[in-house]
Design a protein around this motif. Structure first.
Motif, short mmCIF file in Angstrom:
data_model
loop_
_atom_site.label_atom_id
_atom_site.label_comp_id
_atom_site.label_asym_id
_atom_site.label_seq_id
_atom_site.Cartn_x
_atom_site.Cartn_y
_atom_site.Cartn_z
N CYS A 55 0.11 13.83 -4.61
CA CYS A 55 -1.37 13.04 -3.74
C CYS A 55 -2.43 14.03 -4.68
CB CYS A 55 -0.65 13.44 -2.23
SG CYS A 55 0.44 12.42 -1.39
N PRO A 56 -3.50 13.80 -4.77
CA PRO A 56 -4.19 12.59 -3.79
C PRO A 56 -3.49 10.99 -5.25
CG PRO A 56 -5.88 13.54 -5.01
CD PRO A 56 -4.66 14.32 -5.12
N HIS A 57 -3.62 9.94 -4.13
CA HIS A 57 -2.92 8.51 -5.41
C HIS A 57 -3.57 7.28 -4.31
CE1 HIS A 57 1.04 9.18 -3.58
NE2 HIS A 57 0.47 8.19 -3.57
N VAL A 58 -3.58 6.47 -5.33
CA VAL A 58 -4.05 4.89 -4.50
C VAL A 58 -3.11 4.05 -4.68
CG1 VAL A 58 -5.81 3.62 -4.49
CG2 VAL A 58 -6.14 5.82 -4.27
N HIS A 59 -3.49 2.75 -3.94
CA HIS A 59 -1.79 2.18 -4.18
C HIS A 59 -2.54 0.35 -3.98
CE1 HIS A 59 1.96 3.87 -4.02
NE2 HIS A 59 1.03 4.67 -3.39
N LEU A 60 -2.81 -0.26 -5.07
CA LEU A 60 -3.82 -1.38 -4.98
C LEU A 60 -2.69 -2.51 -5.07
CD1 LEU A 60 -5.97 -0.96 -7.49
CD2 LEU A 60 -6.63 -0.88 -4.63
N ALA A 61 -2.91 -3.66 -4.57
CA ALA A 61 -1.24 -4.63 -3.60
C ALA A 61 -2.61 -5.96 -4.68
CB ALA A 61 -1.92 -5.14 -2.43
N ASP A 62 -3.68 -5.65 -5.59
CA ASP A 62 -3.12 -6.70 -6.47
C ASP A 62 -3.25 -5.34 -7.86
OD1 ASP A 62 -5.36 -4.91 -6.39
OD2 ASP A 62 -7.35 -5.73 -6.65
N PHE A 63 -2.15 -4.70 -8.06
CA PHE A 63 -2.38 -4.82 -9.24
C PHE A 63 -1.33 -5.21 -10.61
CE2 PHE A 63 0.22 -1.66 -12.67
CZ PHE A 63 -0.70 -1.47 -13.27
N PRO A 64 -1.38 -6.00 -11.21
CA PRO A 64 -0.95 -6.65 -12.08
C PRO A 64 0.38 -6.64 -12.08
CG PRO A 64 -2.28 -6.39 -13.08
CD PRO A 64 -2.86 -5.09 -11.65
N VAL A 65 1.36 -7.83 -11.00
CA VAL A 65 2.80 -7.87 -11.57
C VAL A 65 3.78 -7.31 -10.15
CG1 VAL A 65 5.15 -7.63 -12.62
CG2 VAL A 65 3.12 -8.27 -14.16
N TYR A 66 2.82 -5.80 -10.62
CA TYR A 66 3.93 -4.39 -9.16
C TYR A 66 3.00 -4.66 -8.45
CZ TYR A 66 5.49 -3.46 -13.70
OH TYR A 66 6.49 -3.96 -15.12
N GLY A 67 2.17 -5.15 -7.99
CA GLY A 67 1.48 -4.65 -6.84
C GLY A 67 1.08 -2.92 -5.86
N ILE A 68 1.51 -3.11 -4.52
CA ILE A 68 1.43 -1.82 -3.76
C ILE A 68 2.78 -0.43 -4.46
CG2 ILE A 68 2.79 -2.40 -1.59
CD1 ILE A 68 -0.71 -1.32 -1.77
N ALA A 69 3.26 -1.10 -5.30
CA ALA A 69 4.57 -0.22 -5.29
C ALA A 69 4.53 0.97 -6.31
CB ALA A 69 5.68 -0.90 -6.26
N VAL A 70 3.07 0.64 -6.88
CA VAL A 70 2.34 1.52 -8.24
C VAL A 70 1.25 2.28 -7.40
CG1 VAL A 70 1.05 1.86 -10.26
CG2 VAL A 70 3.13 -0.28 -10.20
#
Length: 163
Positions: free
Chosen positions: A99-114
């Motif tokens: 941390c800190p880090h961000v998760h974006l649901a629109d990240f290609p292929v992997y979404g919020i998992a990245v």
């Protein structure tokens, strides 16, 4: 819902709906959480401020779709556990990010998992390492990133220290 729709949801204009302008938005105390309703151009949202940590301090801000409450669209983990990224073909594959880090649901292929570091080009947030200890500043920058138009109409309070 596809990644284009998710990107539109993250980026669309939003307004804080359940707090009167001039009132304070409080970052919750340790081991507590709160939720703010946001009204968008096309969708309604829930914005969580979560400091509920089981063993260690935690602070997470996240945007969810109000109609599909389990659907996280955006999350910034300011304080918390490291996040191991899945294997794949992208810059942070198989890496564990602190941390800190961000998760974006629109990240290609992997979404919020990245998890993405704050300086990743996809994140679009202007937070310096020294800003991370200021939860109010982080909240304001998060609202800016999520296109919350009336974010400056409110006071902001931190109810206790960061740790």
């Amino acid at each position: 819902m596809d990644f284009k729709d998710v990107r539109q949801m993250i980026n669309e204009l939003k307004m804080i709906a359940n707090i009167t302008p001039g009132e304070a938005i409080a970052v919750p105390v340790k081991n507590d959480k709160t939720c703010i309703n946001l009204h968008g151009t096309n969708y309604d949202y829930l914005f969580d401020l979560n400091r509920k940590g089981h063993r260690k301090p935690k602070c997470t801000y996240q945007l969810r779709d109000a109609n599909a409450k389990s659907k996280i669209l955006f999350r910034i983990d300011l304080i918390g556990r490291p996040h191991p990224n899945p294997a794949g073909d992208y810059a942070y594959a198989d890496k564990t990010l602190d941390c800190p880090h961000v998760h974006l649901a629109d990240f290609p292929v992997y979404g919020i998992a990245v998890a993405l570091p704050l300086d990743s080009p996809e994140v679009h947030m202007n937070l310096s390492p020294s800003d991370i200890n200021n939860l109010v500043k982080c909240l304001k920058v998060t609202f800016e990133r999520l296109n919350v138009a009336n974010r400056t109409d409110f006071k902001y309070n931190l109810e206790d220290d960061i740790l």
